[in-house]
Design a protein around this motif. Structure first.
Motif, PDB file in Angstrom:
ATOM      1  N   GLY A 142      -8.436  20.705   6.417  1.00 48.35           N
ATOM      2  CA  GLY A 142      -7.994  20.343   5.072  1.00 48.35           C
ATOM      3  C   GLY A 142      -7.077  19.123   5.076  1.00 48.35           C
ATOM      4  N   THR A 143      -6.224  19.044   6.091  1.00 40.67           N
ATOM      5  CA  THR A 143      -5.338  17.889   6.223  1.00 40.67           C
ATOM      6  C   THR A 143      -6.145  16.621   6.478  1.00 40.67           C
ATOM      7  N   VAL A 144      -7.170  16.731   7.311  1.00 43.93           N
ATOM      8  CA  VAL A 144      -8.032  15.574   7.582  1.00 43.93           C
ATOM      9  C   VAL A 144      -8.706  15.120   6.290  1.00 43.93           C
ATOM     10  N   LYS A 145      -9.216  16.069   5.519  1.00 47.48           N
ATOM     11  CA  LYS A 145      -9.888  15.721   4.261  1.00 47.48           C
ATOM     12  C   LYS A 145      -8.934  15.039   3.296  1.00 47.48           C
ATOM     13  N   SER A 146      -7.737  15.606   3.137  1.00 44.13           N
ATOM     14  CA  SER A 146      -6.796  15.012   2.187  1.00 44.13           C
ATOM     15  C   SER A 146      -6.300  13.659   2.672  1.00 44.13           C
ATOM     16  N   GLN A 147      -6.038  13.521   3.985  1.00 43.58           N
ATOM     17  CA  GLN A 147      -5.579  12.234   4.495  1.00 43.58           C
ATOM     18  C   GLN A 147      -6.694  11.195   4.445  1.00 43.58           C
ATOM     19  N   SER A 148      -7.941  11.619   4.622  1.00 46.44           N
ATOM     20  CA  SER A 148      -9.071  10.693   4.470  1.00 46.44           C
ATOM     21  C   SER A 148      -9.131  10.179   3.042  1.00 46.44           C
ATOM     22  N   ALA A 149      -9.040  11.093   2.091  1.00 47.32           N
ATOM     23  CA  ALA A 149      -9.113  10.709   0.682  1.00 47.32           C
ATOM     24  C   ALA A 149      -7.953   9.792   0.311  1.00 47.32           C
ATOM     25  N   ARG A 150      -6.745  10.168   0.688  1.00 50.95           N
ATOM     26  CA  ARG A 150      -5.570   9.348   0.359  1.00 50.95           C
ATOM     27  C   ARG A 150      -5.617   7.997   1.070  1.00 50.95           C
ATOM     28  N   GLY A 151      -6.036   8.026   2.341  1.00 49.08           N
ATOM     29  CA  GLY A 151      -6.139   6.782   3.105  1.00 49.08           C
ATOM     30  C   GLY A 151      -7.157   5.830   2.498  1.00 49.08           C
ATOM     31  N   LEU A 152      -8.302   6.357   2.032  1.00 48.67           N
ATOM     32  CA  LEU A 152      -9.312   5.510   1.406  1.00 48.67           C
ATOM     33  C   LEU A 152      -8.831   4.939   0.076  1.00 48.67           C
ATOM     34  N   VAL A 153      -8.113   5.753  -0.695  1.00 48.58           N
ATOM     35  CA  VAL A 153      -7.554   5.259  -1.953  1.00 48.58           C
ATOM     36  C   VAL A 153      -6.582   4.121  -1.667  1.00 48.58           C
ATOM     37  N   ARG A 154      -5.701   4.328  -0.697  1.00 53.52           N
ATOM     38  CA  ARG A 154      -4.722   3.298  -0.343  1.00 53.52           C
ATOM     39  C   ARG A 154      -5.421   2.047   0.193  1.00 53.52           C
ATOM     40  N   LEU A 155      -6.464   2.227   1.017  1.00 51.98           N
ATOM     41  CA  LEU A 155      -7.210   1.098   1.563  1.00 51.98           C
ATOM     42  C   LEU A 155      -7.863   0.294   0.434  1.00 51.98           C
ATOM     43  N   ARG A 156      -8.424   0.986  -0.549  1.00 50.09           N
ATOM     44  CA  ARG A 156      -9.019   0.300  -1.709  1.00 50.09           C
ATOM     45  C   ARG A 156      -7.966  -0.515  -2.457  1.00 50.09           C
ATOM     46  N   GLU A 157      -6.790   0.071  -2.650  1.00 47.08           N
ATOM     47  CA  GLU A 157      -5.711  -0.644  -3.342  1.00 47.08           C
ATOM     48  C   GLU A 157      -5.332  -1.916  -2.585  1.00 47.08           C
ATOM     49  N   ILE A 158      -5.259  -1.807  -1.287  1.00 47.42           N
ATOM     50  CA  ILE A 158      -4.890  -2.965  -0.468  1.00 47.42           C
ATOM     51  C   ILE A 158      -5.977  -4.033  -0.563  1.00 47.42           C
ATOM     52  N   VAL A 159      -7.236  -3.624  -0.437  1.00 47.02           N
ATOM     53  CA  VAL A 159      -8.351  -4.571  -0.479  1.00 47.02           C
ATOM     54  C   VAL A 159      -8.429  -5.256  -1.839  1.00 47.02           C
ATOM     55  N   GLU A 160      -8.112  -4.546  -2.903  1.00 47.66           N
ATOM     56  CA  GLU A 160      -8.124  -5.150  -4.239  1.00 47.66           C
ATOM     57  C   GLU A 160      -7.067  -6.240  -4.375  1.00 47.66           C
ATOM     58  N   GLY A 161      -6.089  -6.250  -3.486  1.00 47.07           N
ATOM     59  CA  GLY A 161      -5.055  -7.279  -3.489  1.00 47.07           C
ATOM     60  C   GLY A 161      -5.484  -8.574  -2.831  1.00 47.07           C
ATOM     61  N   PHE A 162      -6.708  -8.635  -2.322  1.00 48.85           N
ATOM     62  CA  PHE A 162      -7.229  -9.849  -1.707  1.00 48.85           C
ATOM     63  C   PHE A 162      -8.083 -10.596  -2.720  1.00 48.85           C
ATOM     64  N   ASP A 163      -8.126 -11.920  -2.603  1.00 45.80           N
ATOM     65  CA  ASP A 163      -9.007 -12.683  -3.474  1.00 45.80           C
ATOM     66  C   ASP A 163     -10.402 -12.738  -2.861  1.00 45.80           C
ATOM     67  N   SER A 164     -11.305 -13.466  -3.501  1.00 47.72           N
ATOM     68  CA  SER A 164     -12.701 -13.505  -3.052  1.00 47.72           C
ATOM     69  C   SER A 164     -12.878 -14.169  -1.696  1.00 47.72           C
ATOM     70  N   GLU A 165     -11.872 -14.916  -1.239  1.00 43.84           N
ATOM     71  CA  GLU A 165     -11.962 -15.574   0.050  1.00 43.84           C
ATOM     72  C   GLU A 165     -11.243 -14.804   1.155  1.00 43.84           C
ATOM     73  N   GLY A 166     -10.759 -13.616   0.829  1.00 42.84           N
ATOM     74  CA  GLY A 166     -10.160 -12.766   1.842  1.00 42.84           C
ATOM     75  C   GLY A 166      -8.698 -13.042   2.129  1.00 42.84           C
ATOM     76  N   THR A 167      -8.009 -13.741   1.230  1.00 37.58           N
ATOM     77  CA  THR A 167      -6.572 -13.978   1.438  1.00 37.58           C
ATOM     78  C   THR A 167      -5.782 -13.188   0.392  1.00 37.58           C
ATOM     79  N   ARG A 168      -4.560 -12.886   0.708  1.00 35.70           N
ATOM     80  CA  ARG A 168      -3.692 -12.117  -0.183  1.00 35.70           C
ATOM     81  C   ARG A 168      -3.408 -12.892  -1.453  1.00 35.70           C
ATOM     82  N   ARG A 169      -3.436 -12.166  -2.570  1.00 38.42           N
ATOM     83  CA  ARG A 169      -3.068 -12.795  -3.858  1.00 38.42           C
ATOM     84  C   ARG A 169      -1.588 -12.843  -4.003  1.00 38.42           C
TER      85      ARG A 169
END
Length: 169
Positions: A142-169
Motif C-alpha cells: 500500500g505504501t508503494v502504491k501511494s508513494q507511486s501515485a504521489r511521486g507521479l503527481v509531483r513529477l508531473r508538476e515538475i515537468v509542467e514547469g519546463f517550457d517546450s525546449e526542456g528548460t525551466r520557466r
C-alpha cells in the motif's frame, strides 16, 4: 578450487550487470560519481552473499534490492547530499531517444524526494511489481502504491514547469 569457481561466476555477473546497476544508481542519486560508488558498494555486499544468492537464482533482484536499500540508507544518514549543478552530466553513449526529453525527465526526477524517486525507479525503470518494490524498500504494498501515485503527481508538476525546449520557466 570451489572459491575460484565462485569468484569467476561472481566476476562474470558483475561485469555483465555493472552498467545497468550504475544507470539505476544514477537515476536514484543524480550524480555519476556517486552512482559508481553506490554500484561498487552494492557489488561488495552482493559478493558477501554470493554463495546463497547464486544458488537461489535471484542475483539480479538481490543486486537491485541492495542498490536501493544502500541508497536509502545513505540518504537517511545524510552522507550524500544533492547539490544543484550548473550543467547536466554527460550521458553514456548508449542512450537513445530524444535527448532533450531524457535530460528534462532526469532533471525532474532529481527534484523528487529520494523515497519517491526510489519507488518510481524500481516500479517504472526496473519494471518491478508492487510486491517486489515493497520488499526491496521494506514497506507495505500500500505504501508503494501511494508513494507511486504521489511521486507521479509531483513529477508531473515538475515537468509542467519546463517550457517546450526542456528548460525551466
Amino acid at each position: 578450487m570451489r572459491n575460484t569457481a565462485r569468484e569467476r561466476e561472481f566476476r562474470e555477473f558483475a561485469e555483465a550487470r555493472q552498467a545497468q546497476l550504475r544507470r539505476s544508481a544514477y537515476l536514484l542519486c543524480g550524480d555519476w560519481h556517486q552512482a559508481q560508488d553506490l554500484t561498487q558498494t552494492t557489488l561488495m555486499k552482493l559478493y558477501a552473499a554470493w554463495g546463497r544468492v547464486s544458488r537461489d537464482g535471484s542475483a539480479d533482484a538481490y543486486a537491485r534490492t541492495i542498490l536501493t536499500r544502500t541508497f536509502i540508507d545513505q540518504w537517511r544518514k545524510r552522507g550524500w547530499r544533492e547539490e544543484p549543478v550548473s550543467e547536466p552530466p554527460d550521458l553514456p553513449s548508449d542512450v537513445s531517444g530524444a535527448p532533450e526529453l531524457r535530460l528534462m525527465m532526469q532533471e525532474a526526477l532529481m527534484e523528487l524526494a529520494p523515497r519517491y524517486r526510489a519507488v518510481l525507479v524500481l516500479r517504472f525503470w526496473e519494471d518491478w511489481s508492487v510486491e517486489q518494490t515493497a520488499h526491496a524498500l521494506r514497506v507495505s504494498p500500500g505504501t508503494v502504491k501511494s508513494q507511486s501515485a504521489r511521486g507521479l503527481v509531483r513529477l508531473r508538476e515538475i515537468v509542467e514547469g519546463f517550457d517546450s525546449e526542456g528548460t525551466r520557466r
